[in-house]
Design a protein around this motif. Structure first.
Motif, PDB file in Angstrom:
ATOM      1  N   ILE A  17       0.794  -1.275  -0.111  1.00 11.80           N
ATOM      2  CA  ILE A  17      -0.049   0.085   0.147  1.00 11.80           C
ATOM      3  C   ILE A  17       0.741   1.297   0.114  1.00 11.80           C
ATOM      4  O   ILE A  17       0.609   2.165  -0.647  1.00 11.80           O
ATOM      5  N   GLU A  18       2.060   1.269   0.688  1.00 10.60           N
ATOM      6  CA  GLU A  18       2.817   2.420   0.904  1.00 10.60           C
ATOM      7  C   GLU A  18       3.307   2.783  -0.494  1.00 10.60           C
ATOM      8  O   GLU A  18       3.710   3.974  -0.716  1.00 10.60           O
ATOM      9  N   ARG A  19       3.822   1.775  -1.338  1.00  9.49           N
ATOM     10  CA  ARG A  19       4.410   1.786  -2.614  1.00  9.49           C
ATOM     11  C   ARG A  19       3.459   2.628  -3.663  1.00  9.49           C
ATOM     12  O   ARG A  19       3.832   2.940  -4.727  1.00  9.49           O
ATOM     13  N   MET A  20       2.190   2.637  -3.226  1.00  6.88           N
ATOM     14  CA  MET A  20       1.068   3.159  -4.163  1.00  6.88           C
ATOM     15  C   MET A  20       1.204   4.483  -4.405  1.00  6.88           C
ATOM     16  O   MET A  20       1.322   5.456  -3.588  1.00  6.88           O
ATOM     17  N   ASP A  21       1.400   5.062  -5.678  1.00  4.61           N
ATOM     18  CA  ASP A  21       1.269   6.830  -5.916  1.00  4.61           C
ATOM     19  C   ASP A  21      -0.011   7.154  -5.421  1.00  4.61           C
ATOM     20  O   ASP A  21      -0.173   8.319  -4.779  1.00  4.61           O
ATOM     21  N   LEU A  22      -0.952   6.512  -5.468  1.00  5.38           N
ATOM     22  CA  LEU A  22      -2.531   7.032  -5.103  1.00  5.38           C
ATOM     23  C   LEU A  22      -3.225   5.927  -4.537  1.00  5.38           C
ATOM     24  O   LEU A  22      -3.248   4.701  -5.027  1.00  5.38           O
ATOM     25  N   LEU A  23      -3.638   6.101  -3.350  1.00  7.66           N
ATOM     26  CA  LEU A  23      -4.282   5.392  -2.556  1.00  7.66           C
ATOM     27  C   LEU A  23      -5.889   5.962  -2.354  1.00  7.66           C
ATOM     28  O   LEU A  23      -6.028   7.130  -2.009  1.00  7.66           O
ATOM     29  N   ILE A  24      -6.718   5.107  -2.968  1.00  9.98           N
ATOM     30  CA  ILE A  24      -8.210   5.633  -2.767  1.00  9.98           C
ATOM     31  C   ILE A  24      -8.985   5.076  -1.546  1.00  9.98           C
ATOM     32  O   ILE A  24      -9.143   3.621  -1.677  1.00  9.98           O
ATOM     33  N   LEU A  25      -9.430   5.513  -0.583  1.00  6.62           N
ATOM     34  CA  LEU A  25     -10.088   5.041   0.615  1.00  6.62           C
ATOM     35  C   LEU A  25     -11.586   5.440   0.367  1.00  6.62           C
ATOM     36  O   LEU A  25     -12.004   6.413   0.466  1.00  6.62           O
ATOM     37  N   GLU A  45       0.485   8.452   8.201  1.00  5.43           N
ATOM     38  CA  GLU A  45       2.048   8.668   8.554  1.00  5.43           C
ATOM     39  C   GLU A  45       2.923   8.310   7.338  1.00  5.43           C
ATOM     40  O   GLU A  45       3.676   9.067   6.761  1.00  5.43           O
ATOM     41  N   ASP A  46       2.646   7.063   6.825  1.00  3.70           N
ATOM     42  CA  ASP A  46       3.545   6.644   5.479  1.00  3.70           C
ATOM     43  C   ASP A  46       3.351   7.544   4.364  1.00  3.70           C
ATOM     44  O   ASP A  46       4.468   7.634   3.808  1.00  3.70           O
ATOM     45  N   ARG A  47       2.068   7.870   4.306  1.00  8.68           N
ATOM     46  CA  ARG A  47       1.863   8.660   3.061  1.00  8.68           C
ATOM     47  C   ARG A  47       1.988  10.148   3.148  1.00  8.68           C
ATOM     48  O   ARG A  47       2.131  11.034   2.130  1.00  8.68           O
ATOM     49  N   HIS A  48       1.959  10.666   4.404  1.00 10.59           N
ATOM     50  CA  HIS A  48       2.023  12.260   4.622  1.00 10.59           C
ATOM     51  C   HIS A  48       3.212  12.947   3.769  1.00 10.59           C
ATOM     52  O   HIS A  48       4.357  12.619   3.999  1.00 10.59           O
ATOM     53  N   ASP A  49       3.051  13.800   2.830  1.00 13.66           N
ATOM     54  CA  ASP A  49       3.905  14.480   2.047  1.00 13.66           C
ATOM     55  C   ASP A  49       4.649  13.576   1.188  1.00 13.66           C
ATOM     56  O   ASP A  49       5.687  13.899   0.660  1.00 13.66           O
ATOM     57  N   LYS A  50       4.394  12.323   0.914  1.00 14.74           N
ATOM     58  CA  LYS A  50       5.219  11.411   0.044  1.00 14.74           C
ATOM     59  C   LYS A  50       4.178  10.690  -0.915  1.00 14.74           C
ATOM     60  O   LYS A  50       4.665  10.470  -2.041  1.00 14.74           O
ATOM     61  N   ARG A  51       2.896  10.405  -0.701  1.00 17.96           N
ATOM     62  CA  ARG A  51       1.997  10.021  -1.697  1.00 17.96           C
ATOM     63  C   ARG A  51       0.757  10.593  -1.404  1.00 17.96           C
ATOM     64  O   ARG A  51       0.385  11.069  -0.426  1.00 17.96           O
ATOM     65  N   SER A  52      -0.181  10.329  -2.533  1.00 23.07           N
ATOM     66  CA  SER A  52      -1.476  10.913  -2.483  1.00 23.07           C
ATOM     67  C   SER A  52      -2.299  10.150  -2.006  1.00 23.07           C
ATOM     68  O   SER A  52      -2.486   9.017  -2.340  1.00 23.07           O
ATOM     69  N   MET A  53      -3.581  10.798  -1.690  1.00 25.74           N
ATOM     70  CA  MET A  53      -4.903  10.080  -1.573  1.00 25.74           C
ATOM     71  C   MET A  53      -6.003  10.712  -1.876  1.00 25.74           C
ATOM     72  O   MET A  53      -6.142  11.889  -2.159  1.00 25.74           O
ATOM     73  N   ILE A  54      -7.219   9.780  -2.358  1.00 26.30           N
ATOM     74  CA  ILE A  54      -8.392  10.339  -2.465  1.00 26.30           C
ATOM     75  C   ILE A  54      -9.236   9.544  -1.510  1.00 26.30           C
ATOM     76  O   ILE A  54      -9.290   8.275  -1.335  1.00 26.30           O
ATOM     77  N   ILE A  55     -10.020  10.186  -0.678  1.00 24.43           N
ATOM     78  CA  ILE A  55     -11.169   9.835   0.352  1.00 24.43           C
ATOM     79  C   ILE A  55     -12.335  10.201   0.076  1.00 24.43           C
ATOM     80  O   ILE A  55     -12.690  11.466  -0.143  1.00 24.43           O
TER      81      ILE A  55
END
Length: 246
Positions: A157-165, A186-196
């Motif tokens: 999950i951490e390696r994903m450029d975009l995580l959609i929850l 915490e793993d994604r903060h300022d490192k990867r993107s999310m859509i929630i």
């Protein structure tokens, strides 16, 4: 000789090149091209084929809920949806900038579809995407804690450029769920993107997460610099059903 060449192309996994060469032989175009033109045609065909297969592979691995495309998003019926904003998201600049998008609104209003459409555009742009129903994802992560595969799953999950929850907050978080969410954020903060996406207004997320200290830490990392889409209007499922039965 041509049959042998086609066989070798397929054995070497030059599938796009093989299809292009076979088509050119069947149509007679191969004889109309110079050697340089034929080579360029075959190489371009192979590159296009590999590019398209890579997109298909990323979309399949993302496990989207819907087969959605950005061109099919509806902006009518007072949805509070800005087409210019959606098209900017479709360019996926927010992924490159490690930014988040929060999509809220009532059930059936199209949150998951829009998130999936943006996610599929990210796949087309070469990004790795993972879509998950929030409750199902956290139930699975809890199981991986028990069977010893947690670190492998959380690393993926951490390696994903975009995580959609999707459907965030439909079930309140218990203590274990809060800590899992905190770790992901915490793993994604300022490192990867999310859509929630959520039926719950952002103002109520603190209550859903529970535990003031943990909730403050999580929301501080999610909310303040996120792009917002607050969908309004009637259910798109109801609207589409009415159109189909009219």
């Amino acid at each position: 000789m041509n049959t042998e060449t086609l066989t070798k192309m397929k054995q070497m996994k030059f599938l796009g090149m093989a299809r292009a060469f076979q088509t050119s032989l069947e149509t007679g175009n191969a004889q109309k091209l110079t050697a340089d033109e034929l080579i360029a045609f075959l190489i371009n065909s192979e590159m296009d084929d590999r590019h398209n297969r890579a997109i298909d592979r990323r979309i399949k691995q993302a496990r989207f809920r819907y087969k959605a495309d950005i061109e099919s998003v509806l902006y009518e019926n007072d949805r509070n949806l800005d087409k210019n904003q959606i098209m900017r998201f479709a360019d996926c600049g927010f992924v490159g900038k490690k930014e988040n998008i929060l999509i809220t609104g009532l059930t059936g209003i199209g949150k998951s579809y829009i998130a999936s459409a943006i996610g599929q555009q990210a796949c087309v742009s070469g990004y790795k995407v993972f879509y998950a129903n929030t409750a199902k994802l956290f139930a699975r992560l809890k199981m991986t804690k028990a069977d010893g595969s947690y670190l492998k799953e959380i690393s993926r999950i951490e390696r994903m450029d975009l995580l959609i929850l999707d459907d965030f907050g439909l079930q309140p978080f218990d203590s274990q769920g809060r800590m899992l969410l905190m770790e992901i954020i915490e793993d994604r903060h300022d490192k990867r993107s999310m859509i929630i996406t959520s039926q719950i207004p952002v103002s109520k997320w603190h209550e859903v997460i529970g535990d003031n200290t943990v909730a403050d830490a999580i929301l501080d990392r999610i909310i303040h610099t996120a792009h917002r889409i607050d969908l309004q209007g009637e259910s798109m499922r109801k609207l589409i059903k009415n159109i189909q039965t009219a």
